[in-house]
Design an enzyme around this catalytic site. Structure first.
Site, PDB file in Angstrom:
ATOM      1  N   ASN A   1      -1.603   1.810  22.030  1.00 16.75           N
ATOM      2  CA  ASN A   1      -0.874   0.609  21.545  1.00 16.75           C
ATOM      3  C   ASN A   1      -0.117  -0.010  22.163  1.00 16.75           C
ATOM      4  O   ASN A   1       0.452   0.645  23.457  1.00 16.75           O
ATOM      5  CB  ASN A   1      -0.157   1.378  20.351  1.00 16.75           C
TER       6      ASN A   1
ATOM      7  N   LYS B   1       5.431   3.496  18.312  1.00 12.34           N
ATOM      8  CA  LYS B   1       4.462   3.669  17.246  1.00 12.34           C
ATOM      9  C   LYS B   1       3.137   4.382  17.453  1.00 12.34           C
ATOM     10  O   LYS B   1       2.952   5.193  16.553  1.00 12.34           O
ATOM     11  CB  LYS B   1       3.824   2.345  16.569  1.00 12.34           C
TER      12      LYS B   1
ATOM     13  N   LYS C   1       0.703  -1.167   0.122  1.00  9.75           N
ATOM     14  CA  LYS C   1       0.037   0.025   0.004  1.00  9.75           C
ATOM     15  C   LYS C   1       0.630   1.260   0.028  1.00  9.75           C
ATOM     16  O   LYS C   1       0.431   2.258  -0.534  1.00  9.75           O
ATOM     17  CB  LYS C   1      -0.833  -0.030   1.241  1.00  9.75           C
TER      18      LYS C   1
ATOM     19  N   ALA D   1      -1.742   0.978  16.318  1.00 14.33           N
ATOM     20  CA  ALA D   1      -0.996   1.971  15.403  1.00 14.33           C
ATOM     21  C   ALA D   1      -0.437   1.492  14.283  1.00 14.33           C
ATOM     22  O   ALA D   1       0.373   1.910  13.751  1.00 14.33           O
ATOM     23  CB  ALA D   1       0.093   2.678  16.581  1.00 14.33           C
ATOM     24  N   GLY D   2      -1.071   0.292  13.793  1.00 11.70           N
ATOM     25  CA  GLY D   2      -0.546  -0.372  12.488  1.00 11.70           C
ATOM     26  C   GLY D   2      -1.218   0.427  11.464  1.00 11.70           C
ATOM     27  O   GLY D   2      -1.966   1.365  11.475  1.00 11.70           O
ATOM     28  N   GLY D   3      -1.299  -0.258  10.173  1.00 14.70           N
ATOM     29  CA  GLY D   3      -1.767   0.306   8.862  1.00 14.70           C
ATOM     30  C   GLY D   3      -3.435   0.648   9.318  1.00 14.70           C
ATOM     31  O   GLY D   3      -3.682   1.761   8.731  1.00 14.70           O
TER      32      GLY D   3
ATOM     33  N   LEU E   1     -12.285  -3.348  13.425  1.00 15.90           N
ATOM     34  CA  LEU E   1     -12.026  -3.422  12.081  1.00 15.90           C
ATOM     35  C   LEU E   1     -11.996  -4.738  11.585  1.00 15.90           C
ATOM     36  O   LEU E   1     -11.978  -5.113  10.407  1.00 15.90           O
ATOM     37  CB  LEU E   1     -10.663  -2.545  11.943  1.00 15.90           C
TER      38      LEU E   1
HETATM   39  P1  ATR Z   1      -2.623  -4.122  10.085  1.00 10.90           P
HETATM   40  O1  ATR Z   1      -2.087  -3.769   8.809  1.00 10.90           O
HETATM   41  O2  ATR Z   1      -3.917  -5.166  10.390  1.00 10.90           O
HETATM   42  O3  ATR Z   1      -2.842  -2.584  10.862  1.00 10.90           O
HETATM   43  P2  ATR Z   1       0.131  -3.988  11.522  1.00 10.90           P
HETATM   44  O4  ATR Z   1       0.322  -2.727  10.821  1.00 10.90           O
HETATM   45  O5  ATR Z   1       0.822  -5.249  11.589  1.00 10.90           O
HETATM   46  O6  ATR Z   1      -1.356  -4.576  10.857  1.00 10.90           O
HETATM   47  O7  ATR Z   1      -0.667  -3.727  12.876  1.00 10.90           O
HETATM   48  C1  ATR Z   1      -1.040  -4.543  13.973  1.00 10.90           C
HETATM   49  C2  ATR Z   1      -1.167  -3.809  15.139  1.00 10.90           C
HETATM   50  O8  ATR Z   1      -1.829  -4.697  16.005  1.00 10.90           O
HETATM   51  C3  ATR Z   1      -0.303  -2.778  15.749  1.00 10.90           C
HETATM   52  O9  ATR Z   1      -0.793  -1.806  16.421  1.00 10.90           O
HETATM   53  C4  ATR Z   1       0.234  -3.621  16.910  1.00 10.90           C
HETATM   54  O10 ATR Z   1       1.048  -3.334  18.121  1.00 10.90           O
HETATM   55  P3  ATR Z   1       2.430  -3.038  18.020  1.00 10.90           P
HETATM   56  O11 ATR Z   1       2.437  -1.737  17.346  1.00 10.90           O
HETATM   57  O12 ATR Z   1       2.817  -2.718  19.417  1.00 10.90           O
HETATM   58  O13 ATR Z   1       3.177  -4.069  17.342  1.00 10.90           O
HETATM   59  C5  ATR Z   1      -0.996  -4.717  17.370  1.00 10.90           C
HETATM   60  N1  ATR Z   1      -0.804  -6.089  17.900  1.00 10.90           N
HETATM   61  C6  ATR Z   1      -0.478  -7.030  17.357  1.00 10.90           C
HETATM   62  N2  ATR Z   1      -0.233  -7.948  18.334  1.00 10.90           N
HETATM   63  C7  ATR Z   1      -0.619  -7.536  19.428  1.00 10.90           C
HETATM   64  C8  ATR Z   1      -0.586  -7.938  20.582  1.00 10.90           C
HETATM   65  N3  ATR Z   1      -0.456  -9.303  20.946  1.00 10.90           N
HETATM   66  N4  ATR Z   1      -0.999  -7.324  21.730  1.00 10.90           N
HETATM   67  C9  ATR Z   1      -1.140  -5.876  21.617  1.00 10.90           C
HETATM   68  N5  ATR Z   1      -1.150  -5.409  20.302  1.00 10.90           N
HETATM   69  C10 ATR Z   1      -0.884  -6.088  19.095  1.00 10.90           C
END
Ligand code: ATR
Length: 287
Positions: free
Chosen positions: A154, A159, A70, A131-133, A226
């Site tokens: 987050n 992030k 993306k 805070a991911g995509g 989401l």
């Molecule tokens: P997407 O495209 O689905 O947003 P991503 O960009 O990989 O995927 O983002 C995943 C999100 O889920 C992030 O906010 C991640 O937290 P971190 O920034 O700390 O990595 C969060 N996430 C994933 N696994 C997690 C967990 N076990 N506990 C808490 N947050 C989690």
């Protein structure tokens, strides 16, 4: 019927095998009587620009872009819509003179999904988890629609701070307040709209929620996850158990597709047709 005049749209990403987008676009094409097919195109790492050039040469009308391309795809475009450029993520390419123009229909798709459920962002106090995509797009939407405040929680603070700085910078106001997930007890004692944008609870981890504490869920009047697989996430169950309304992300998927289809074909899809596509999506998910 596919014939000599059939136009092609598709999805580039990696992997693309499990996409539901063909259900959306091929149903819309059929319903609208457009001679158009939509197919998945798996693209290898490092070959996105080549794929976009090839698509243009093949007269492909439009493309969706999914993980992990993306942001990378933006280098291969002739123009990018302003909000998509601000977000730094494009999920839809529209054919124009000399190349493709990039849009982000995830953002407008989320907005249309919320509107269809009667959820407003204007003037709202919002909790955003992640805070991911996906969460980033939601944070920009909150800025674009004038939410009054966003607590962005987050797991990792860096992030959270980064997304908050970007959104606050883009909209020129201190809208997003970054926090650690574990600090959720410090949230003000009031009712919020909560958007769940982490990947926690995504199938096959149906029994996980990013926060378990029942006290947290008492602060939520509406929870919007989401995630759409599973159809009812543990986050949604916890919201409902605490008396709030809960929604999943399937309508966001639906409307990001409808938004793209409208851009490609310069049409407006009626709510009646949207409902029909939504039913097809549910059936495709085995529901
Ligand atoms: P997407 O495209 O689905 O947003 P991503 O960009 O990989 O995927 O983002 C995943 C999100 O889920 C992030 O906010 C991640 O937290 P971190 O920034 O700390 O990595 C969060 N996430 C994933 N696994 C997690 C967990 N076990 N506990 C808490 N947050 C989690």
């Amino acid at each position: 019927m596919i014939n000599g005049k059939t136009r092609t749209c598709g999805l580039i990403g990696n992997p693309v095998e499990h996409t539901l987008s063909p259900v959306i676009h091929n149903t819309l094409a059929e319903e609208c009587g457009h001679n158009l097919v939509y197919v998945p195109f798996p693209v290898e790492a490092g070959r996105v620009a080549e794929a976009v050039r090839g698509a243009y040469a093949l007269d492909i009308l439009g493309l969706n872009v999914t993980v992990p391309y993306k942001s990378e795809v933006m280098d291969a475009l002739v123009e990018t819509d302003e909000l998509a450029a601000r977000i730094g993520a494009v999920n839809t390419l529209v054919r124009t003179q000399g190349g493709y123009k990039g849009y982000n229909t995830d953002v407008n798709g989320l907005y249309r999904a919320m509107l269809s459920e009667g959820i407003r962002l204007e003037g709202e106090e919002i909790i955003l988890l992640g805070a991911g995509g996906a969460a980033r797009s939601a944070a920009f939407l909150c800025g674009a629609k004038n939410a009054s405040g966003v607590y962005l929680l987050n797991r990792s603070m860096d992030k959270a701070v980064q997304v908050a700085d970007e959104v606050n910078g883009a909209f020129g106001r201190k809208l997003v307040h970054p926090m650690l997930l574990s600090d959720h007890p410090k949230l003000p004692d009031q009712k919020f709209l909560a958007i769940q944008g982490t990947s926690v609870g995504l199938s096959p981890h149906d029994e996980d929620a990013v926060i378990e504490d029942a006290a947290f869920y008492k602060k939520i009047h509406t929870g919007f996850d989401l995630i759409y697989k599973p159809f009812t996430t543990r986050f949604m169950k916890l919201v409902a158990e605490a008396g709030g309304k809960a929604y999943n992300g399937l309508k966001m998927l639906l409307y990001q597709g409808i938004d793209a289809y409208e851009l490609w074909n310069q049409v407006k899809i009626t709510e009646e047709r949207a409902a029909l596509v939504y039913d097809k999506l549910r059936r495709a998910m085995g529901l």
